[in-house]
Design an enzyme around this catalytic site. Structure first.
Site, short mmCIF file in Angstrom:
data_model
loop_
_atom_site.label_atom_id
_atom_site.label_comp_id
_atom_site.label_asym_id
_atom_site.label_seq_id
_atom_site.Cartn_x
_atom_site.Cartn_y
_atom_site.Cartn_z
N HIS A 57 0.88 -1.15 -0.03
CA HIS A 57 -0.13 0.05 -0.05
C HIS A 57 0.79 1.11 0.01
O HIS A 57 2.11 1.10 0.08
CB HIS A 57 -1.02 -0.05 1.12
CG HIS A 57 -0.43 -0.02 2.63
ND1 HIS A 57 0.36 -0.86 3.19
CD2 HIS A 57 -0.48 1.21 3.55
CE1 HIS A 57 0.67 -0.63 4.32
NE2 HIS A 57 0.38 0.70 4.55
N HIS A 59 1.31 3.83 1.94
CA HIS A 59 1.96 4.56 3.00
C HIS A 59 3.41 4.79 3.09
O HIS A 59 4.19 3.98 2.65
CB HIS A 59 1.48 4.13 4.42
CG HIS A 59 0.06 4.26 4.76
ND1 HIS A 59 -0.66 3.71 5.68
CD2 HIS A 59 -0.89 5.21 4.29
CE1 HIS A 59 -1.99 3.98 5.74
NE2 HIS A 59 -1.78 5.13 5.06
N ASP A 61 5.97 4.54 4.96
CA ASP A 61 6.68 3.70 5.90
C ASP A 61 6.60 2.33 5.05
O ASP A 61 7.20 1.10 5.62
CB ASP A 61 6.16 3.55 7.36
CG ASP A 61 4.78 2.86 7.65
OD1 ASP A 61 3.85 3.28 6.81
OD2 ASP A 61 4.54 1.94 8.53
N HIS A 62 6.10 2.16 3.94
CA HIS A 62 6.20 0.98 2.94
C HIS A 62 6.52 1.21 1.70
O HIS A 62 7.14 0.56 1.02
CB HIS A 62 4.70 0.67 2.90
CG HIS A 62 4.12 0.10 4.52
ND1 HIS A 62 3.87 -1.30 4.55
CD2 HIS A 62 3.65 0.89 5.33
CE1 HIS A 62 3.46 -1.34 5.99
NE2 HIS A 62 3.19 0.08 6.37
N HIS A 115 -7.41 -1.13 5.59
CA HIS A 115 -6.41 -0.16 6.04
C HIS A 115 -6.19 1.10 4.86
O HIS A 115 -6.11 2.20 5.70
CB HIS A 115 -5.16 -0.73 6.27
CG HIS A 115 -4.13 0.16 6.76
ND1 HIS A 115 -4.10 0.67 8.08
CD2 HIS A 115 -2.84 0.43 6.21
CE1 HIS A 115 -2.68 1.22 8.16
NE2 HIS A 115 -1.89 1.17 6.94
N ASP A 134 -0.01 -3.85 6.25
CA ASP A 134 -0.98 -3.36 7.37
C ASP A 134 -1.99 -4.28 7.45
O ASP A 134 -3.04 -3.40 8.15
CB ASP A 134 -0.88 -1.87 7.40
CG ASP A 134 0.62 -1.43 7.63
OD1 ASP A 134 1.42 -2.06 7.92
OD2 ASP A 134 0.68 -0.10 7.65
N HIS A 172 4.90 -4.75 10.72
CA HIS A 172 4.97 -4.14 11.85
C HIS A 172 5.36 -5.24 12.89
O HIS A 172 4.69 -6.23 13.12
CB HIS A 172 4.25 -3.14 12.05
CG HIS A 172 4.18 -2.17 11.37
ND1 HIS A 172 4.72 -0.73 11.62
CD2 HIS A 172 3.19 -1.76 10.17
CE1 HIS A 172 4.68 0.06 10.76
NE2 HIS A 172 3.77 -0.62 9.78
FE FE Z 1 2.82 0.77 8.19
ZN ZN Z 2 0.17 1.52 6.84
#
Ligand code: FE
Ligand code: ZN
Length: 256
Positions: A57, A59, A61-62, A115, A134, A172
């Site tokens: 996805h 985001h 942090d990905h 998400h 996530d 995570h």
């Molecule tokens: Fe994340």
């Molecule tokens: Zn995420």
């Protein structure tokens, strides 16, 4: 066929980036590279050459390492079709039912919105490896940023249908906090108690709790159990429909 070699790289505070490599041909993917430098260092140390990035996805942090990895290695970036405009450097847009080839291995793409609206997962049946970003965490699930409880519940049911031995490579290390919450929902679930003890011991030893297995998640993760009468009565939600039970425990977790 030899299964994928999978290497786990802890980055940022609690993210995991995975390298998945076909031992036969050397094709190698980085799944959800939050940052590039630790991924490049791991590739160097292992002697692996990056051929793909697989994003679940959009985001930061990905996908944060996408462009730098592409520049350094010329890798092909694969991401969700409905998120294509939000995934830096995307080359190949995929959605549920598509197949992604990684050397001699293949991943089935699963649509798992909730998400984010374009969230996808990669299921390498030949290696029993699920990369689910996530959507599903060990003993937890992602927050509903862009989707509804109904969408997330149906995404989680899709993942729950995978085999017992499917290894859940989530993005995570949230398991310890998830266990604390899960025990408030279903304190007398023996599988959850056993997993919570195991998680504590692993974290005290500085070890990851991920991957887990789908069998364990089905038995202990409250977010996969919203249609189970045992969870419903433990949570004081007996007789409610699964989506509303899921929505209620998700909102309890948001406030936890
Ligand atoms: Fe994340
Ligand atoms: Zn995420």
């Amino acid at each position: 066929m030899a299964p994928l070699d999978i290497h786990q790289i802890p980055v940022l505070t609690d993210n995991y980036v995975y390298l998945a490599r076909d031992p036969a041909g050397g094709a190698c993917a980085a799944v959800d590279p939050a940052v590039a430098a630790p991924v490049l260092a791991a590739l160097d140390r292992l002697g692996w050459r990056l051929t793909h990035v697989l994003n679940t996805h959009h985001h930061g942090d990905h996908v944060g390492g996408n462009l730098e990895l592409k520049k350094a290695t010329g890798c092909t970036i694969v991401g969700g079709r409905s998120d294509a405009g939000r995934i830096p450097g995307i080359d190949v847009a995929v959605s549920g039912g598509d197949i992604v080839e990684l050397g001699t291995h293949t991943a089935q793409v699963l649509d798992v919105p909730g998400h984010t609206r374009g969230h996808i997962a990669y299921w390498f049946a030949d290696s029993f490896a699920l990369f689910c970003g996530d959507t599903l965490f060990s003993l937890g699930c992602g927050r509903l940023f862009e989707g509804t409880a109904g969408q997330m519940w149906s995404s989680l049911r899709k993942l729950r249908a995978l085999p017992d031995d499917a290894r859940v490579y989530c993005a995570h290390e949230y398991t310890n906090a998830n266990a604390d919450f899960a025990l408030t929902v279903e304190p007398d679930n023996p599988d959850l108690q056993a997993r919570a003890d195991e998680v504590l011991a692993l974290r005290e030893a500085g070890k990851p709790t991920v991957p887990s297995t789908m069998a364990m998640e089905r038995a202990a993760n409250p977010f996969l159990r919203a249609d189970d009468p045992a969870l419903q009565s433990a949570a004081g939600l007996a007789g409610r429909d699964a989506v509303s039970v899921f929505a209620e425990i998700r909102s309890r977790k948001d406030r936890f």
